[in-house]
Design a protein around this motif. Structure first.
Motif, PDB file in Angstrom:
ATOM      1  N   ARG A   1      -0.778  11.492   9.378  1.00 51.96           N
ATOM      2  CA  ARG A   1      -1.749  10.322  10.084  1.00 51.96           C
ATOM      3  C   ARG A   1      -1.026  10.007  11.231  1.00 51.96           C
ATOM      4  O   ARG A   1       0.011   9.790  11.472  1.00 51.96           O
ATOM      5  CB  ARG A   1      -1.723   9.264   9.072  1.00 51.96           C
ATOM      6  CG  ARG A   1      -2.614   7.906   9.333  1.00 51.96           C
ATOM      7  CD  ARG A   1      -2.704   6.872   8.512  1.00 51.96           C
ATOM      8  NE  ARG A   1      -3.505   5.873   9.360  1.00 51.96           N
ATOM      9  CZ  ARG A   1      -4.701   5.599   8.967  1.00 51.96           C
ATOM     10  NH1 ARG A   1      -5.454   6.296   8.098  1.00 51.96           N
ATOM     11  NH2 ARG A   1      -5.451   4.664   9.684  1.00 51.96           N
TER      12      ARG A   1
ATOM     13  N   SER B   1       0.732  -1.139  -0.190  1.00 52.62           N
ATOM     14  CA  SER B   1       0.183   0.095   0.067  1.00 52.62           C
ATOM     15  C   SER B   1       1.033   1.254   0.022  1.00 52.62           C
ATOM     16  O   SER B   1       0.534   2.181  -0.845  1.00 52.62           O
ATOM     17  CB  SER B   1      -1.077  -0.014   1.205  1.00 52.62           C
ATOM     18  OG  SER B   1      -1.523   1.263   1.331  1.00 52.62           O
ATOM     19  N   GLU B   2       1.829   0.987   0.673  1.00 53.70           N
ATOM     20  CA  GLU B   2       2.834   2.267   0.924  1.00 53.70           C
ATOM     21  C   GLU B   2       3.573   2.696  -0.532  1.00 53.70           C
ATOM     22  O   GLU B   2       3.639   3.786  -0.941  1.00 53.70           O
ATOM     23  CB  GLU B   2       3.747   2.003   1.917  1.00 53.70           C
ATOM     24  CG  GLU B   2       3.316   2.653   3.203  1.00 53.70           C
ATOM     25  CD  GLU B   2       4.289   2.040   4.403  1.00 53.70           C
ATOM     26  OE1 GLU B   2       5.437   1.410   3.993  1.00 53.70           O
ATOM     27  OE2 GLU B   2       3.958   2.160   5.409  1.00 53.70           O
TER      28      GLU B   2
ATOM     29  N   PHE C   1       0.067   3.381  -3.367  1.00 52.61           N
ATOM     30  CA  PHE C   1      -0.656   4.555  -3.221  1.00 52.61           C
ATOM     31  C   PHE C   1       0.059   5.524  -2.390  1.00 52.61           C
ATOM     32  O   PHE C   1       0.905   5.552  -2.043  1.00 52.61           O
ATOM     33  CB  PHE C   1      -1.958   4.352  -2.237  1.00 52.61           C
ATOM     34  CG  PHE C   1      -2.664   2.951  -2.970  1.00 52.61           C
ATOM     35  CD1 PHE C   1      -3.494   2.976  -3.998  1.00 52.61           C
ATOM     36  CD2 PHE C   1      -2.856   1.622  -2.123  1.00 52.61           C
ATOM     37  CE1 PHE C   1      -3.968   1.846  -4.482  1.00 52.61           C
ATOM     38  CE2 PHE C   1      -3.520   0.553  -2.650  1.00 52.61           C
ATOM     39  CZ  PHE C   1      -4.119   0.866  -3.686  1.00 52.61           C
ATOM     40  N   TYR C   2      -0.655   6.915  -2.483  1.00 54.17           N
ATOM     41  CA  TYR C   2      -0.111   8.055  -2.122  1.00 54.17           C
ATOM     42  C   TYR C   2      -0.469   8.293  -0.772  1.00 54.17           C
ATOM     43  O   TYR C   2      -1.547   8.322  -0.329  1.00 54.17           O
ATOM     44  CB  TYR C   2      -0.391   9.219  -3.058  1.00 54.17           C
ATOM     45  CG  TYR C   2       0.211   9.083  -4.390  1.00 54.17           C
ATOM     46  CD1 TYR C   2       1.497   9.476  -4.849  1.00 54.17           C
ATOM     47  CD2 TYR C   2      -0.778   8.527  -5.210  1.00 54.17           C
ATOM     48  CE1 TYR C   2       1.779   9.303  -6.027  1.00 54.17           C
ATOM     49  CE2 TYR C   2      -0.311   8.382  -6.707  1.00 54.17           C
ATOM     50  CZ  TYR C   2       1.208   8.670  -6.858  1.00 54.17           C
ATOM     51  OH  TYR C   2       1.269   8.521  -8.345  1.00 54.17           O
ATOM     52  N   LYS C   3       0.600   8.310   0.170  1.00 50.59           N
ATOM     53  CA  LYS C   3       0.156   8.557   1.642  1.00 50.59           C
ATOM     54  C   LYS C   3       0.042  10.119   1.862  1.00 50.59           C
ATOM     55  O   LYS C   3       0.614  10.864   1.350  1.00 50.59           O
ATOM     56  CB  LYS C   3       1.143   8.003   2.609  1.00 50.59           C
ATOM     57  CG  LYS C   3       1.263   6.397   2.736  1.00 50.59           C
ATOM     58  CD  LYS C   3       2.194   6.077   3.555  1.00 50.59           C
ATOM     59  CE  LYS C   3       1.746   6.539   5.018  1.00 50.59           C
ATOM     60  NZ  LYS C   3       2.614   5.841   6.034  1.00 50.59           N
ATOM     61  N   ARG C   4      -1.114  10.194   2.681  1.00 47.14           N
ATOM     62  CA  ARG C   4      -1.295  11.550   2.994  1.00 47.14           C
ATOM     63  C   ARG C   4      -0.589  11.915   4.527  1.00 47.14           C
ATOM     64  O   ARG C   4      -0.782  11.067   5.207  1.00 47.14           O
ATOM     65  CB  ARG C   4      -2.441  11.953   3.333  1.00 47.14           C
ATOM     66  CG  ARG C   4      -2.898  13.436   3.499  1.00 47.14           C
ATOM     67  CD  ARG C   4      -4.517  13.707   3.934  1.00 47.14           C
ATOM     68  NE  ARG C   4      -5.402  13.420   2.625  1.00 47.14           N
ATOM     69  CZ  ARG C   4      -5.528  14.364   1.802  1.00 47.14           C
ATOM     70  NH1 ARG C   4      -5.015  15.525   1.971  1.00 47.14           N
ATOM     71  NH2 ARG C   4      -6.316  14.089   0.648  1.00 47.14           N
TER      72      ARG C   4
END
Lengths: 180, 242, 310
Positions: A159, A149-150, A153-156
């Motif tokens: 968090r 996932s890291e 996808f782009y992490k915001r």
């Protein structure tokens, strides 16, 4: 489960390790070769006519997949789980789509999520949920979903993650939290 | 033999404890920088389609359409904000919060908001909760079929940063990297009141002339497409769905 | 000659504006009344205006071909044709439109015409739900045309004329002269057919949003949809005016404003009747509505015709 039925199955199919959860639910184990004959027998002779679900448990420590066929009998009011262990290298299993046509959807899903093949099952290579997936099937335990996932996808940023139990205690009992 | 090879791709030795996990880096699998979108005439290549299908689809990329100036645009923006038609596409669990809005308790009709079953006629897209990769493909398709000006409302924490599915292999973490988002509503799940508050917020944004998501999409078309194509592996649709 | 034409154009424009605005407000207020029935607050009365402005104000539009353009145009032509060939308020030149001695036949034709035009445009869009909705609409239309045509035939036989103006003129002099009371069977058949014509709830399968998203106008958007909405208002107004003229004695008075007020009250009541039925009954399937129209309403229509021809 009826102990007579278990004895019968033990003699004819080599069923082992009966595990009775409660009056309406029990589990048995069987070898890979005898699994489909056993299920056929249970469906046609022993009134286990309903396939509740069919899933796989990844026992990575033992190096095997556990296939779980959950059958239900309306006349006995009983759920019977049949556990079949297969090697993680040898991921071929006989298909049961001839017994329940709906099983082909389960098998399609399991092919996609665990990489277990069911030869001759119709539409086995069609998309179930993942479309165009490359690499290790995602439900296998060696697949690191967090890292995937890291990477994908782009992490915001920003968090925060809290341990739920600790966080709840601190919020609900703030005075006592200091003493822990 | 072939089957053997195929199986090797899937079958892995049961990894002993403590051994490093071997994971293919998706960036090397589908490199986004290599995606070619346009040909020499600046028309879309539509490389995901077959030769004969390409003739059936439009190959024009979206264009930035400048808003009018002054009072006329303000008037149109007022009309747009007072007549929000929601696309009836529940993309996740949050779609359940849209139903109460139609009932007598919350009654979104009094604010000029109503559901619309087709993307062609609707002007606001409510992304209800998590967007899986499979849904993302449909979201992109539906979003592009909507006629501008169009607005997107991200409902729930999952659209903001992945929410409780932040480490899932199949849930998009940041929605605004794939389609432009006007308003986010935090919560898991937000109540219908929160959704109404978000819609009111969207109204003020439109009235101030800041609801230019469609133009933003057209301006940064290549960036959005590269992001989308990086996660949607079997791209068998046109590059832009008119 | 020129001044006569200009005057007529001006009058037509006025009459068109009156019916457009009145019908839009009527649609809005009926939506609000329906909302009250459901225990909601409901949309503002002027919501149809905002929707139309918004749809015309969309920045992009996609076309699927020439017929896609012509579909809404035909539909609007159908609505305008229905409206412009009958007198709205009896006895005033301004609202007499282009009524002539055979206008009843033309109006009946125009009610059908819009649907057929829409069928062509919807077919061009290529969306499978559009032809599905059109086929349902045409099937239902064929069914409710039968009691409606029988009712019209009965009235025509009663008064021996095909002119709406003359039919209205024959009903003057008190409520006891209205067709509704002189020829009640024709009225019942006509008003039942009107339920289907207005596509309110029991007969709303054509645009059933739950199963075939919105039906024929599935692919219509932006200005196309704005045009269809404009037409919907005009067409609805025209149909109500037609039924008022045919069955409820038309609208007339010494003073124009009072006459318009009478028209407003009568058409409001006619539309209210449709909405009461719509709020009370669930939706019919296509075959159910066809069976309904070919059953009791048709029999009543036949009785009306027989009674007039004896």
């Amino acid at each position: 489960m009826n102990i007579e039925l278990y004895k019968n199955l033990e003699n004819s199919f080599g069923v082992t390790s009966l595990e009775v959860k409660n009056r309406n639910q029990s589990y048995i184990r069987v070898k890979k070769e005898m699994a489909v004959p056993l299920i056929t027998h249970l469906k046609l002779v022993e009134s286990y006519k309903h396939l509740s679900f069919f899933t796989i448990i990844d026992q990575i420590e033992k190096g095997e997949f556990e296939l779980l066929y959950m059958l239900h009998s309306y006349s006995r009011n009983h759920d019977l789980g049949i556990i079949v262990s297969i090697e993680r290298h040898e991921t071929d299993m006989e298909s049961i789509h001839h017994l329940w046509p709906a099983a082909e959807t389960y098998q399609r899903e399991l092919r996609e999520m665990f990489g277990v093949e069911f030869p001759d099952s119709p539409g086995l290579y069609e998309n179930f949920c993942l479309e165009g997936w490359e690499g290790i099937p995602p439900m296998r335990r060696e697949f690191d979903t967090k890292r995937y996932s890291e990477d994908t996808f782009y992490k915001r940023p920003g968090r925060e993650t809290n341990d739920p139990a600790k966080y709840m205690k601190e919020k609900i009992y703030p005075s006592e939290a200091e003493t822990w | 033999m072939e089957k053997d090879m195929e199986r090797r791709l899937y079958a892995d030795t049961g990894a002993p404890e403590g051994s490093p996990v071997v994971n293919p880096d998706p960036r090397t699998l589908g490199d986004s920088s290599n995606i070619q979108l346009f040909n020499e005439q600046l028309k879309l290549l539509n490389s995901g389609l077959t030769e004969e299908d390409r003739l059936n689809f439009c190959d024009t990329p979206p264009e930035v359409i400048k808003p009018f100036r002054g009072h006329w645009e303000n008037f149109l923006n007022w009309a747009r904000s007072e007549s929000l038609w929601i696309l009836g596409f529940g993309t996740g669990c949050g779609a359940i919060e849209l139903r109460p809005l139609m009932t007598s308790r919350f009654d979104m009709y009094q604010y000029g908001i109503q559901p619309r079953p087709t993307p062609r006629q609707s002007s606001i897209f409510v992304i209800g909760g998590y967007a899986s990769v499979k849904t993302m493909k449909r979201i992109v398709r539906s979003y592009e079929q909507m006629q501008g000006p169009k607005f997107v409302l991200g409902l729930g924490s999952c659209t903001i940063n992945g929410g409780m599915y932040y480490d899932s292999y199949n849930t998009v973490n940041r929605l605004d990297h794939y389609i432009p988002v006007d308003v986010y509503i935090a919560g898991c799940m937000p109540r219908p009141e929160a959704l109404l508050a978000g819609l009111m917020e969207l109204k003020t944004i439109i009235k101030e002339g800041r609801g230019e998501g469609a133009n933003k999409y057209a301006e940064n078309f290549e960036w959005y497409k590269a992001n989308q194509k990086r996660i949607i592996k079997d791209w068998n649709m046109p590059d832009y769905n008119w | 000659m020129l001044s006569a034409i200009l005057t007529k154009t001006f009058y037509t424009f006025i009459s068109l504006m009156v019916i457009l605005n009145y019908a839009l407000l009527l649609i809005g207020s009926m939506a609000r009344i329906r909302a009250k029935v459901q225990g909601r607050v409901g949309q503002p009365v002027w919501q149809p205006y905002i929707d139309i402005i918004k749809n015309y104000g969309k920045r992009t539009a996609v076309t699927h071909g020439v017929m896609f353009y012509l579909g809404p145009v035909f539909r609007l032509a159908g609505g305008l044709g229905t409206y412009l060939f009958m007198p709205v308020v009896y006895g005033f030149v301004m609202f007499e439109n282009f009524s002539f001695s055979g206008d009843l036949l033309l109006v009946m034709y125009f009610i059908f015409f819009g649907q057929l035009g829409m069928a062509l445009g919807a077919g061009e869009s290529g969306h499978p739900y559009s032809p599905l909705g059109v086929s349902r609409g045409l099937a239902q239309m064929t069914a409710f045309e039968l009691p409606f045509a029988l009712a019209v035939i009965s009235i025509v036989a009663q008064y021996g004329t095909l002119s709406i103006t003359e039919i209205v003129a024959a009903q003057q002099g008190g409520w006891q002269n209205w067709v509704a009371f002189t020829n009640p069977f024709a009225m019942i058949a006509g008003m039942l057919a009107f339920l289907g014509m207005s596509m309110q709830n029991p007969f709303s399968v054509v645009i059933a949003p739950q199963e075939i998203p919105i039906g024929p106008p599935t692919e219509m958007h932006s200005a196309f949809l704005g045009m269809l909405q404009t037409n919907r208002a005009i067409f609805n107004g025209a149909k109500m005016v037609l039924f008022m003229n045919l069955f409820w004695g038309g609208a007339t008075h010494k003073y124009l404003l009072v006459a318009i007020l009478i028209m407003v009250v009568k058409t409001f009541l006619i539309y209210l009747y449709v909405n009461i039925v719509g709020a009370s009954f669930p939706r019919f399937k296509t075959e159910q509505s066809i069976r309904f129209f070919l059953g009791v309403p048709t029999i009543i229509g036949i009785i009306a015709v027989i009674l007039q021809s004896i």
